[in-house]
Design a protein around this motif. Structure first.
Motif, short mmCIF file in Angstrom:
data_model
loop_
_atom_site.label_atom_id
_atom_site.label_comp_id
_atom_site.label_asym_id
_atom_site.label_seq_id
_atom_site.Cartn_x
_atom_site.Cartn_y
_atom_site.Cartn_z
N GLY A 75 0.80 -1.25 0.61
CA GLY A 75 -0.26 -0.04 -0.07
C GLY A 75 1.16 1.05 -0.27
O GLY A 75 2.02 1.33 0.46
N VAL A 76 0.31 1.94 -0.49
CA VAL A 76 1.10 3.20 -0.88
C VAL A 76 0.35 4.80 -0.55
O VAL A 76 -0.44 4.58 -1.06
CB VAL A 76 1.94 3.43 -1.68
N GLU A 77 0.38 5.90 0.26
CA GLU A 77 -1.28 6.96 0.25
C GLU A 77 -0.12 8.28 0.87
O GLU A 77 1.14 8.56 1.37
CB GLU A 77 -1.68 6.26 1.70
N ASP A 78 -0.69 9.24 0.02
CA ASP A 78 -0.63 10.84 0.68
C ASP A 78 -1.00 10.67 1.88
O ASP A 78 -2.16 10.32 2.17
CB ASP A 78 -0.84 11.37 -0.24
N VAL A 79 -0.09 11.74 2.67
CA VAL A 79 0.16 11.83 3.89
C VAL A 79 0.35 13.76 4.08
O VAL A 79 1.05 13.88 3.29
CB VAL A 79 0.14 11.72 5.28
N THR A 80 -0.01 14.35 4.69
CA THR A 80 0.03 15.50 4.76
C THR A 80 2.03 16.08 4.70
O THR A 80 2.58 15.53 5.85
CB THR A 80 -0.68 16.22 5.38
N GLY B 31 6.63 -1.49 -12.37
CA GLY B 31 7.02 -2.54 -13.60
C GLY B 31 5.21 -2.50 -13.45
O GLY B 31 4.49 -2.12 -14.11
N ARG B 32 5.21 -3.89 -14.04
CA ARG B 32 3.99 -4.73 -14.65
C ARG B 32 2.50 -4.38 -13.05
O ARG B 32 1.79 -4.51 -13.60
CB ARG B 32 4.49 -5.77 -14.97
N TRP B 33 3.71 -4.27 -12.18
CA TRP B 33 2.37 -4.69 -11.30
C TRP B 33 2.08 -3.57 -10.20
O TRP B 33 1.47 -3.07 -9.09
CB TRP B 33 3.48 -5.36 -9.78
N THR B 34 2.66 -2.65 -10.81
CA THR B 34 2.56 -0.80 -10.78
C THR B 34 0.65 -0.24 -10.45
O THR B 34 0.79 0.11 -9.28
CB THR B 34 3.31 0.47 -11.14
N ARG B 35 -0.17 -0.46 -11.86
CA ARG B 35 -0.97 -0.77 -11.32
C ARG B 35 -2.28 -1.28 -10.47
O ARG B 35 -3.07 -0.15 -9.69
CB ARG B 35 -2.13 -1.30 -13.00
N ALA B 36 -1.69 -2.24 -10.16
CA ALA B 36 -2.61 -2.75 -8.74
C ALA B 36 -2.04 -2.73 -7.74
O ALA B 36 -2.86 -2.56 -6.74
CB ALA B 36 -1.58 -4.63 -9.08
N LEU B 37 -0.89 -2.44 -7.34
CA LEU B 37 -0.40 -1.58 -5.64
C LEU B 37 -0.92 -0.49 -5.85
O LEU B 37 -1.77 0.10 -4.57
CB LEU B 37 1.22 -1.50 -5.90
N ALA B 38 -0.56 0.03 -7.02
CA ALA B 38 -1.72 1.54 -6.98
C ALA B 38 -3.53 1.65 -6.59
O ALA B 38 -3.28 2.78 -6.27
CB ALA B 38 -1.11 2.99 -7.88
N ALA B 39 -3.86 0.76 -7.66
CA ALA B 39 -4.98 0.59 -6.97
C ALA B 39 -5.46 -0.30 -5.91
O ALA B 39 -7.03 0.74 -5.67
CB ALA B 39 -5.28 -0.45 -8.52
N GLY B 40 -5.14 -0.57 -5.12
CA GLY B 40 -4.99 -1.10 -4.18
C GLY B 40 -5.07 0.75 -2.84
O GLY B 40 -5.49 0.18 -1.73
N SER B 41 -4.24 1.76 -3.89
CA SER B 41 -4.37 2.47 -2.55
C SER B 41 -5.66 3.74 -2.79
O SER B 41 -5.56 5.00 -3.42
CB SER B 41 -2.72 3.00 -2.15
#
Length: 384
Positions: A171-176, A199-209
């Motif tokens: 997971g990855v998220e923006d915080v202040t 790479g090819r895992w970027t879409r899934a990692l970003a979508a989960g967040s």
């Protein structure tokens, strides 16, 4: 500035090195050792040969120049070889190759026609197929030894203070004032900026967040992102440049080894099962036809899955306006890795956008989009 880079392939390691050299406190995280993803299964041809659009072509030509510059300053064994490439066309391929040569010449890209004897001298232990009707030589192109390049980049990144860690980002998220990366074990790492070079895992990692990073991701038989590479253990071949032909492409891999690919066989590969014995036998037969070295071929076949943004073009920049999470994904990872690493690192450290990347921002996908069909996989002479 503290920055976390997720993904230790060619893009992630390149941007990590450039960030460390610029004075950032940078950590690169990957679930595997460096280069365990797409970088481990790449043809590694450095070129701008069939790059559609003026901006993408220009970016790739600059990527070629960056490899030459980097080769002069990067410590360790030489990874980049300006070997040139040869395209061997038969009667079916010749019209398309002719148009490509004319287009490249008009753009100032070195391209010339050569005869069979010169082609043989340039290529080494290669038979020029009897059906060949035209041969183009692209002298400014080259190839890299991916493992050597990654090792050199990692060593230099560490020398400049970068930290490499093992961990699977989920997971990855923006915080202040920054961004947070969450790992599979629950550990959370905070930084001023996060770069997703996954790479090819970027879409899934970003979508989960909750972030939309449009990519072609369906891994199945016939998919445009599925390919096959063969790593030739024997016989040893004196292969002096990258060679493209209708039935087989060849790339030197150091110490007499070579890498092969047959584009028309890609659509038959079952990524869940790997190459069938019939495909393996076909690759071996084509290798024996093209290489002028006696002895049975021992070829390790590996399924490759390309990293492909939805429109085929590089993505470099924040996932949305004002985000502290940046995405770095491209189909041309080997050619563009060192250049993109330097450009993105400079943007992050200085806070000043680089105009040469404006065309390639992920935010170009913002707003309503018409349904996109799957991109066509590489099939013509000189495609990847």
């Amino acid at each position: 500035m503290k920055i976390i880079v997720v993904g230790a392939g060619i893009l992630g390691v390149s941007v990590t090195r450039s960030l460390a050299m610029a004075g950032a406190e940078v950590t690169v995280l990957d679930r595997w050792a460096t280069g365990g993803g797409t970088t481990a299964s790449t043809f590694a041809w450095v070129n701008a040969n069939r790059k559609p659009g003026a901006e993408y072509f220009r970016l790739n030509t600059e990527g070629m120049s960056e490899h030459s510059r980097l080769a002069g300053v990067l410590p360790g064994p030489q990874a980049f070889r300006r070997s040139g490439s040869l395209h061997l066309a038969d009667g079916l391929d010749e019209p398309d190759l002719t148009l490509n040569v004319e287009r490249l010449r008009a753009s100032g890209y070195p391209a010339r026609w050569v005869g069979r004897d010169e082609a043989r001298r340039l290529a080494g232990d290669v038979r020029i197929p009897a059906a060949t009707t035209a041969i183009a030589h692209f002298p400014s192109e080259g190839h890299v030894l991916p493992g050597v390049l990654l090792d050199n980049l990692v060593a230099d990144a560490r020398r400049h203070g970068a930290t490499l860690g093992v961990g699977e980002a989920v997971g990855v998220e923006d915080v202040t004032g920054g961004a947070v990366v969450t790992l599979a074990d629950g550990t959370r790492h905070r930084a001023d900026r996060v770069v997703l070079a996954t790479g090819r895992w970027t879409r899934a990692l970003a979508a989960g967040s909750g972030y939309d990073v449009p990519m072609t991701t369906e891994v199945r038989t016939g998919s445009s992102i599925v390919g096959l590479l063969g790593f030739v253990r024997s016989p040893a071949v004196d292969l002096r440049c990258v060679v493209h032909s209708r039935r087989l492409n060849l790339r030197p891999d150091g110490d007499g080894r070579s890498v092969v690919q047959a584009l028309d066989l890609n659509r038959r590969v079952d990524p869940s099962a790997g190459a069938s014995r019939a495909i393996a036998a076909e690759v071996e037969a084509r290798f024996a036809e093209l290489v002028d070295v006696p002895g049975p071929a021992e070829i390790d076949l590996r399924v490759s899955v390309r990293s492909m943004p939805a429109d085929g073009m590089t993505m470099a920049g924040p996932v949305s306006d004002g985000s502290n999470i940046h995405v770095l994904v491209t189909h041309s990872g080997i050619t563009l890795g060192p250049l993109l690493g330097r450009l993105v690192a400079t943007e992050l450290v200085t806070g000043t956008p680089d105009g040469s990347l404006d065309t390639f921002r992920p935010t170009r996908f913002a707003g309503p989009r018409p349904p996109a069909g799957e991109l066509r996989g590489p099939a013509r002479l000189g495609e990847q």
